[in-house]
Enzyme design. Sequence first.
Site, PDB file in Angstrom:
ATOM      1  N   HIS A  40      -0.447 -10.453  -4.298  1.00 57.23           N
ATOM      2  CA  HIS A  40       0.470 -10.120  -5.389  1.00 57.23           C
ATOM      3  C   HIS A  40       0.761 -11.345  -6.226  1.00 57.23           C
ATOM      4  CE1 HIS A  40       2.741 -11.087  -1.720  1.00 57.23           C
ATOM      5  NE2 HIS A  40       3.670 -11.620  -2.498  1.00 57.23           N
ATOM      6  N   CYS A  60       0.842  -1.204   0.000  1.00 61.10           N
ATOM      7  CA  CYS A  60       0.000   0.000   0.000  1.00 61.10           C
ATOM      8  C   CYS A  60       0.874   1.250   0.000  1.00 61.10           C
ATOM      9  CB  CYS A  60      -0.950   0.006   1.206  1.00 61.10           C
ATOM     10  SG  CYS A  60      -2.364  -1.120   1.040  1.00 61.10           S
ATOM     11  N   HIS A 112       3.603 -12.935  -8.484  1.00 59.72           N
ATOM     12  CA  HIS A 112       4.990 -12.876  -8.942  1.00 59.72           C
ATOM     13  C   HIS A 112       4.977 -13.235 -10.428  1.00 59.72           C
ATOM     14  CE1 HIS A 112       7.083 -13.009  -4.917  1.00 59.72           C
ATOM     15  NE2 HIS A 112       5.927 -13.545  -4.553  1.00 59.72           N
ATOM     16  N   ASN A 114       2.061 -16.864  -3.801  1.00 57.88           N
ATOM     17  CA  ASN A 114       2.318 -17.469  -2.496  1.00 57.88           C
ATOM     18  C   ASN A 114       1.200 -17.070  -1.538  1.00 57.88           C
ATOM     19  OD1 ASN A 114       4.773 -18.497  -3.438  1.00 57.88           O
ATOM     20  ND2 ASN A 114       5.872 -16.637  -2.898  1.00 57.88           N
ATOM     21  N   THR A 117       5.079 -13.498   2.472  1.00 62.42           N
ATOM     22  CA  THR A 117       5.706 -12.621   3.469  1.00 62.42           C
ATOM     23  C   THR A 117       5.098 -11.224   3.493  1.00 62.42           C
ATOM     24  OG1 THR A 117       7.441 -11.963   1.911  1.00 62.42           O
ATOM     25  CG2 THR A 117       7.921 -13.844   3.339  1.00 62.42           C
ATOM     26  N   HIS A 139      -0.425  -8.536   1.162  1.00 63.88           N
ATOM     27  CA  HIS A 139      -1.193  -7.778   0.170  1.00 63.88           C
ATOM     28  C   HIS A 139      -1.088  -8.614  -1.099  1.00 63.88           C
ATOM     29  CE1 HIS A 139      -2.285  -3.621  -1.692  1.00 63.88           C
ATOM     30  NE2 HIS A 139      -2.355  -4.529  -2.665  1.00 63.88           N
TER      31      HIS A 139
HETATM   32  P1  AMP Z   1       5.932 -13.196  -0.919  1.00 57.74           P
HETATM   33  O1  AMP Z   1       7.066 -13.809  -0.150  1.00 57.74           O
HETATM   34  O2  AMP Z   1       5.279 -14.084  -1.917  1.00 57.74           O
HETATM   35  O3  AMP Z   1       4.930 -12.523   0.015  1.00 57.74           O
HETATM   36  O4  AMP Z   1       6.578 -12.051  -1.796  1.00 57.74           O
HETATM   37  C1  AMP Z   1       6.890 -10.786  -1.311  1.00 57.74           C
HETATM   38  C2  AMP Z   1       7.889 -10.205  -2.292  1.00 57.74           C
HETATM   39  O5  AMP Z   1       7.926  -8.807  -2.077  1.00 57.74           O
HETATM   40  C3  AMP Z   1       9.304 -10.732  -2.123  1.00 57.74           C
HETATM   41  O6  AMP Z   1       9.727 -11.347  -3.328  1.00 57.74           O
HETATM   42  C4  AMP Z   1      10.113  -9.472  -1.787  1.00 57.74           C
HETATM   43  O7  AMP Z   1      11.383  -9.474  -2.389  1.00 57.74           O
HETATM   44  C5  AMP Z   1       9.230  -8.381  -2.345  1.00 57.74           C
HETATM   45  N1  AMP Z   1       9.369  -7.090  -1.709  1.00 57.74           N
HETATM   46  C6  AMP Z   1       9.339  -6.796  -0.382  1.00 57.74           C
HETATM   47  N2  AMP Z   1       9.486  -5.485  -0.178  1.00 57.74           N
HETATM   48  C7  AMP Z   1       9.594  -4.920  -1.410  1.00 57.74           C
HETATM   49  C8  AMP Z   1       9.783  -3.574  -1.887  1.00 57.74           C
HETATM   50  N3  AMP Z   1       9.868  -2.544  -1.041  1.00 57.74           N
HETATM   51  N4  AMP Z   1       9.862  -3.370  -3.219  1.00 57.74           N
HETATM   52  C9  AMP Z   1       9.775  -4.399  -4.084  1.00 57.74           C
HETATM   53  N5  AMP Z   1       9.586  -5.685  -3.702  1.00 57.74           N
HETATM   54  C10 AMP Z   1       9.514  -5.939  -2.389  1.00 57.74           C
HETATM   55 ZN    ZN Z   2      -1.803  -3.316   1.215  1.00 51.51          ZN
END
Ligand code: AMP
Ligand code: ZN
Length: 114
Positions: free
Chosen positions: A100, A7, A102, A87, A95, A98
């Site tokens: 997303h 966000c 990949h 994921n 992790t 929100h």
């Molecule tokens: P997940 O582990 O599937 O929730 O993926 C979260 C992803 O967000 C990971 O691949 C992180 O490298 C990526 N991530 C976390 N913080 C940022 C950020 N500030 N900008 C871009 N990617 C991010």
């Molecule tokens: Zn969010």
Amino acid sequence: MADCVFCLIRDGEIPSERVYEDDDVLAFKDVNPQAPVHVLVIPKKHIASLNEIQVDDGELHTQLLLATKAIAAQLNMAEDGYRVVVNTGDYGGQTVDHLHFHLLGGRSLTWPPG
Ligand code: AMP
Ligand code: ZN
């Protein structure tokens, strides 16, 4: 959500390398890329995970998928192929809470995941 990293990226409060944006969807480069192309595609609306998507958001789901397809083409991956990963939860390795997608490509990817 105020403390949600994605966000904050959506709102421009955390910098990101944006590759696509429309009224409902945003895509930016993953800060820790796992492939030559690693983009995260998110709904601008805060949805915590795939577990939280609602039938009412049906149009948004379609927009997310079509945006992902368009970004893959924009980044020249349509012909060679690519992978889309969502994921979800602890076992899924999520992790950031929100939703997303990949979008990974630019090389041949192995299977199965770890
Ligand atoms: P997940 O582990 O599937 O929730 O993926 C979260 C992803 O967000 C990971 O691949 C992180 O490298 C990526 N991530 C976390 N913080 C940022 C950020 N500030 N900008 C871009 N990617 C991010
Ligand atoms: Zn969010």
